[in-house]
Design an enzyme around this catalytic site. Structure first.
Site, PDB file in Angstrom:
ATOM      1  CG  ASP A 139     -55.729 -15.846  66.362  1.00  0.00           C
ATOM      2  OD1 ASP A 139     -55.876 -16.245  65.196  1.00  0.00           O
ATOM      3  OD2 ASP A 139     -55.934 -14.680  66.725  1.00  0.00           O
ATOM      4  CE  LYS A 150     -54.271 -12.895  63.121  1.00  0.00           C
ATOM      5  NZ  LYS A 150     -53.854 -12.050  64.257  1.00  0.00           N
ATOM      6  CG  MET A 171     -47.207  -8.693  70.517  1.00  0.00           C
ATOM      7  SD  MET A 171     -48.155  -8.215  69.063  1.00  0.00           S
ATOM      8  CE  MET A 171     -49.188  -6.911  69.726  1.00  0.00           C
TER       9      MET A 171
HETATM   10  N1  SAH Z   1     -55.617  -9.859  72.160  1.00  0.00           N
HETATM   11  C1  SAH Z   1     -54.585 -10.303  73.076  1.00  0.00           C
HETATM   12  C2  SAH Z   1     -53.211  -9.777  72.688  1.00  0.00           C
HETATM   13  C3  SAH Z   1     -52.730 -10.321  71.361  1.00  0.00           C
HETATM   14  S1  SAH Z   1     -51.142  -9.753  70.943  1.00  0.00           S
HETATM   15  C4  SAH Z   1     -54.958  -9.872  74.497  1.00  0.00           C
HETATM   16  O1  SAH Z   1     -55.894  -9.102  74.677  1.00  0.00           O
HETATM   17  O2  SAH Z   1     -54.337 -10.362  75.430  1.00  0.00           O
HETATM   18  C5  SAH Z   1     -50.140 -11.073  71.516  1.00  0.00           C
HETATM   19  C6  SAH Z   1     -49.379 -10.645  72.745  1.00  0.00           C
HETATM   20  O3  SAH Z   1     -50.216 -10.688  73.889  1.00  0.00           O
HETATM   21  C7  SAH Z   1     -48.212 -11.516  73.102  1.00  0.00           C
HETATM   22  O4  SAH Z   1     -47.064 -11.217  72.336  1.00  0.00           O
HETATM   23  C8  SAH Z   1     -48.012 -11.160  74.557  1.00  0.00           C
HETATM   24  O5  SAH Z   1     -47.410  -9.906  74.684  1.00  0.00           O
HETATM   25  C9  SAH Z   1     -49.455 -11.029  75.010  1.00  0.00           C
HETATM   26  N2  SAH Z   1     -49.968 -12.280  75.582  1.00  0.00           N
HETATM   27  C10 SAH Z   1     -51.060 -12.960  75.186  1.00  0.00           C
HETATM   28  N3  SAH Z   1     -51.271 -14.039  75.965  1.00  0.00           N
HETATM   29  C11 SAH Z   1     -50.275 -14.030  76.897  1.00  0.00           C
HETATM   30  C12 SAH Z   1     -49.937 -14.859  77.996  1.00  0.00           C
HETATM   31  N4  SAH Z   1     -50.656 -15.938  78.317  1.00  0.00           N
HETATM   32  N5  SAH Z   1     -48.851 -14.546  78.735  1.00  0.00           N
HETATM   33  C13 SAH Z   1     -48.109 -13.455  78.452  1.00  0.00           C
HETATM   34  N6  SAH Z   1     -48.380 -12.642  77.420  1.00  0.00           N
HETATM   35  C14 SAH Z   1     -49.452 -12.903  76.657  1.00  0.00           C
END
Ligand code: SAH
Length: 280
Positions: A47, A68, A183
């Site tokens: 992703d 995605k 998000m």
């Molecule tokens: N499965 C992922 C979340 C996916 S949804 C997890 O467990 O972290 C995607 C959201 O995750 C983004 O919109 C943001 O809110 C958060 N996110 C993922 N990586 C990030 C990062 N390095 N810094 C800040 N927010 C992050």
């Protein structure tokens, strides 16, 4: 696996799909099971939020971008799941690599269901989720005895891309001392308004951390009432983790990344961490 510590590492077999979390960005936050998977994969379907640094550890594999981003139509999600089925049926060792943890706001459960429905065997490799590690890299413990005995992880938009109407914001506002929003950038103004309407103080501390755990990480400290305007003024871009609650104050004491740059943080009085009413 010669270069992993001695352990009975599982084998990624042809025709199997491993759904694996890559962590929030810093390659060091990948798990050893994740590394073991990377080393064995024929194909890695990844992703947007998976770092290039991690993919570079699997030069033998074909890297397929699943392109995605939040808010895209679900048909795209269906295509990804079916692509995984197809690759497995070709007898490939398939690694499905997702940002953070695959089962935290990552649709990993949906992909796993489709695979199982099609008779494809799977293994799940959890990852470190951005809502915990992102805050930790900003110097914010997601729980802290002086602050909270509960934490709620919420998504800032639902499957249609709108602010999630199914969430009981009033219940969350009353019941959860710390709220961690994934998000949330698009609808943060609306979300903050709802939390304030449900009784949270407009002055409640909020921290917003973008590209957490990477070198480009940025964090602003703000309040519920001011966060939408402050995010815009700072021109912060997703991905971001938003922390609502007094835990955000601990950053002033525990911003360990600033220590690497030579800063000496101030101490925070435990009384400051309690809600004004509780602190008396
Ligand atoms: N499965 C992922 C979340 C996916 S949804 C997890 O467990 O972290 C995607 C959201 O995750 C983004 O919109 C943001 O809110 C958060 N996110 C993922 N990586 C990030 C990062 N390095 N810094 C800040 N927010 C992050």
């Amino acid at each position: 696996m010669t270069d992993l510590p001695p352990h009975d590492w599982p084998e990624l077999k042809p025709g199997w799909v491993w759904l694996c979390g890559a962590g929030p960005g810093d390659p060091g936050l990948l798990t050893l099971h994740g590394l073991n998977a990377l080393r064995q994969a024929d194909v890695i379907v990844y992703d947007a939020l998976v770092g290039q640094g991690i993919l570079d550890w699997a030069p033998q594999a074909r890297h397929e971008y699943a392109g995605k981003r939040g808010g895209k139509p679900s048909a795209v999600q269906r295509d990804i799941s079916l692509r995984l089925v197809e690759l497995a049926r070709q007898g490939k060792r398939v690694l499905r690599l997702k940002g953070g943890d695959p089962f935290v706001f990552g649709r990993g459960g949906e992909e796993a269901q489709t695979l199982v429905q099609h008779g494809v065997p799977i293994r799940v490799v959890p990852g470190i989720t951005a809502g915990i590690a992102g805050l930790a890299y900003a110097g914010i413990p997601v729980t802290h005895r002086d602050v909270n005995q509960s934490v709620t992880f919420v998504t800032g938009h639902d499957a249609t891309g709108a602010a999630p109407t199914a969430l009981d914001w009033e219940g969350i506002a009353k019941g959860s001392q710390v709220i961690v929003i994934y998000m949330g950038m698009k609808h943060i103004g609306q979300i903050a308004d709802r939390l304030i309407a449900a009784g949270r103080s407009p002055d409640e501390p909020v921290a917003v951390t973008t590209t957490a755990t990477l070198d480009e990480q940025r964090t602003i400290e703000t309040t519920l009432a001011a966060c939408a305007a402050d995010i815009a003024a700072a021109a912060l871009e997703p991905p971001a983790i938003i922390c609502v609650g007094r835990a955000a104050l601990l950053r002033q004491a525990l911003d360990w990344r600033a220590m690497e740059a030579g800063a000496l943080p101030r101490d925070v009085d435990p009384l400051e961490l309690r809600r004004p009413a509780e602190a008396g």
